[in-house]
Design an enzyme around this catalytic site. Structure first.
Site, PDB file in Angstrom:
ATOM      1  N   ASN A 198       0.767  -0.844  -0.457  1.00  0.00           N
ATOM      2  CA  ASN A 198       0.526  -0.035  -0.294  1.00  0.00           C
ATOM      3  C   ASN A 198       0.247   1.457   0.636  1.00  0.00           C
ATOM      4  O   ASN A 198       2.034   0.667   0.034  1.00  0.00           O
ATOM      5  CB  ASN A 198      -0.529   0.287   1.252  1.00  0.00           C
ATOM      6  CG  ASN A 198      -1.833  -0.796   1.381  1.00  0.00           C
ATOM      7  OD1 ASN A 198      -1.974  -1.677   0.508  1.00  0.00           O
ATOM      8  ND2 ASN A 198      -1.710  -1.391   2.669  1.00  0.00           N
ATOM      9  N   ALA A 242       5.168  -5.674   1.728  1.00  0.00           N
ATOM     10  CA  ALA A 242       5.975  -4.715   1.587  1.00  0.00           C
ATOM     11  C   ALA A 242       6.859  -4.415   2.642  1.00  0.00           C
ATOM     12  O   ALA A 242       8.115  -4.403   2.742  1.00  0.00           O
ATOM     13  CB  ALA A 242       5.411  -3.345   0.365  1.00  0.00           C
ATOM     14  N   GLU A 253      -3.679 -10.131   3.541  1.00  0.00           N
ATOM     15  CA  GLU A 253      -4.549  -9.090   2.595  1.00  0.00           C
ATOM     16  C   GLU A 253      -4.401  -8.342   1.614  1.00  0.00           C
ATOM     17  O   GLU A 253      -4.937  -7.890   0.656  1.00  0.00           O
ATOM     18  CB  GLU A 253      -2.976  -7.725   3.269  1.00  0.00           C
ATOM     19  CG  GLU A 253      -3.444  -7.530   4.581  1.00  0.00           C
ATOM     20  CD  GLU A 253      -2.212  -6.082   5.050  1.00  0.00           C
ATOM     21  OE1 GLU A 253      -2.886  -5.143   6.077  1.00  0.00           O
ATOM     22  OE2 GLU A 253      -1.703  -5.625   4.280  1.00  0.00           O
ATOM     23  N   GLY A 255       3.361  -8.480  21.546  1.00  0.00           N
ATOM     24  CA  GLY A 255       3.892  -6.927  22.184  1.00  0.00           C
ATOM     25  C   GLY A 255       4.758  -7.321  22.652  1.00  0.00           C
ATOM     26  O   GLY A 255       5.631  -7.471  22.447  1.00  0.00           O
ATOM     27  N   GLY A 274       5.057  -6.533  13.455  1.00  0.00           N
ATOM     28  CA  GLY A 274       4.744  -7.168  13.785  1.00  0.00           C
ATOM     29  C   GLY A 274       5.155  -8.128  12.088  1.00  0.00           C
ATOM     30  O   GLY A 274       5.560  -8.831  11.964  1.00  0.00           O
ATOM     31  N   ASP A 275       4.975  -6.840  11.685  1.00  0.00           N
ATOM     32  CA  ASP A 275       5.432  -7.094   9.778  1.00  0.00           C
ATOM     33  C   ASP A 275       7.429  -7.162  10.221  1.00  0.00           C
ATOM     34  O   ASP A 275       7.835  -7.747   9.149  1.00  0.00           O
ATOM     35  CB  ASP A 275       5.700  -6.601   9.213  1.00  0.00           C
ATOM     36  CG  ASP A 275       3.872  -6.300   8.741  1.00  0.00           C
ATOM     37  OD1 ASP A 275       2.695  -7.393   9.184  1.00  0.00           O
ATOM     38  OD2 ASP A 275       3.159  -4.686   8.521  1.00  0.00           O
ATOM     39  N   ARG A 319      11.172   4.093  16.096  1.00  0.00           N
ATOM     40  CA  ARG A 319      11.261   5.617  15.363  1.00  0.00           C
ATOM     41  C   ARG A 319      10.220   5.036  14.505  1.00  0.00           C
ATOM     42  O   ARG A 319       9.957   3.448  14.945  1.00  0.00           O
ATOM     43  CB  ARG A 319      12.606   4.577  14.288  1.00  0.00           C
ATOM     44  CG  ARG A 319      13.595   4.412  14.877  1.00  0.00           C
ATOM     45  CD  ARG A 319      14.842   3.922  14.085  1.00  0.00           C
ATOM     46  NE  ARG A 319      16.068   3.599  13.948  1.00  0.00           N
ATOM     47  CZ  ARG A 319      17.204   2.865  14.214  1.00  0.00           C
ATOM     48  NH1 ARG A 319      16.449   2.296  12.056  1.00  0.00           N
ATOM     49  NH2 ARG A 319      18.267   2.903  13.967  1.00  0.00           N
TER      50      ARG A 319
END
Length: 312
Positions: free
Chosen positions: A14, A45, A144, A227, A256-257, A290
């Site tokens: 996206n 991505a 997704e 988390g 998570g990615d 970040r």
């Protein structure tokens, strides 16, 4: 450990538009945000970018719109060292995927995704996958893109003997009864774990129960991420809790990615599974210090330095 094996990510991409907000708006309320940023995102991505940042030769299979966003996506991913010849534009009329991300003061985020071209990644579009991988490849999937495409690609990757990582995010009803034995690493967060099993997953003990249950159903290695609390692993050696790392969290978007992409890269580099999982756990924590998703990804040398510091 020799040269890294190839990581191939099949998934979504996206344009992310993120902003910081002081509070969640009520119905009908307009609020002002700050620090608006536009960049390439999407779970697929992001995972490809993390794998590349961690030093793995990385290819991405995805669909974008025949629009300016599609050109931006291909250019920016290519600049990150990702092979993008399999990121193809769909016919005109469908836009590239778009995500709106609102980041709250504590770093938590709320995300709305318009899938666009991601919904046009069809099962037949992944028929070329066997020609791009071998038994040494690490192939990564999320949810997704259409479920039939994910299921077809898992079948093809497993038939080649590749290592398959499925991040069941966002949760969708993938046929795990038929595919569990073909997925080497199943990665879910606490929300997805609860949706998958029907169990409440809010504590370490509940996550352990969930991971154990799913492993018993045929998944070789189940990872439930929690988390800041860390994660739980269930595999043939039993279960293990891996604590989180205390960091100054700025933005959890894409953490998570970052975990999944780093896990793929660490396995590709030859690390033992549990070591790869622990290094990915550290990498995900580092990524939250970040702002942004891909722009926040640490480099491999930063991970190595942090890992060495822990060992010391």
């Amino acid at each position: 450990m020799g040269s890294a094996r190839q990581v191939v990510v099949v998934g979504s991409v996206n344009i992310d538009i993120s902003m910081r907000i002081k509070a969640v708006p009520a119905a009908g309320e307009t609020i002002f945000g700050t620090d608006a940023v536009s960049c390439v995102g999407g779970k697929g991505a992001n995972q490809a970018a993390a794998a590349a940042a961690c030093g793995a030769p990385t290819r991405f299979i995805a669909r974008v719109g025949a629009d300016d966003f599609g050109l931006t996506i291909r250019r920016q991913l290519g600049e990150r060292g990702i092979q993008v010849d399999t990121v193809l534009a769909v016919p005109p009329g469908t836009a590239s995927g778009l995500a709106l991300i609102c980041v709250e003061p504590d770093g938590q985020n709320r995300i709305v995704v318009v899938s666009g071209a991601n919904d046009l990644l069809r099962p037949e579009d992944v028929d070329s996958l066997p020609g791009l991988i071998d038994s040494g490849s690490i192939v990564v999937f999320q949810c997704e893109t259409p479920v039939p495409t994910v299921e077809r690609a898992i079948e093809l990757a497993a038939a080649k003997g590749a290592t398959v990582i499925l991040n069941l995010a966002p949760y969708r009803p993938v046929d795990l009864r038929g595919l569990a034995a073909k997925v080497d690493y199943l990665v879910v967060n606490e929300t997805e774990a609860a949706q998958l099993t029907g169990l409440t997953v809010e504590t370490i003990a509940q996550a352990t129960q969930c991971a154990t249950l799913q492993h018993a159903k045929g998944s070789e290695c189940v990872i439930v991420t929690l988390g800041a609390m860390g994660l739980v692993v269930a595999d043939e050696d039993g279960t293990e809790y891996v604590p989180g790392h205390k960091v100054a969290t700025v933005d959890t978007t894409g953490a998570g990615d970052a975990f999944v992409g780093c896990l793929a890269a660490e396995l590709a580099a030859g690390h033992a599974p549990l070591t790869a999982i622990k290094r990915a756990n550290l990498y995900a924590a580092m990524s939250t210090t970040r702002p942004g998703a891909q722009v926040s990804l640490p480099r491999r040398d930063e991970l190595d330095a942090a890992w060495s510091s822990l060992a010391g």
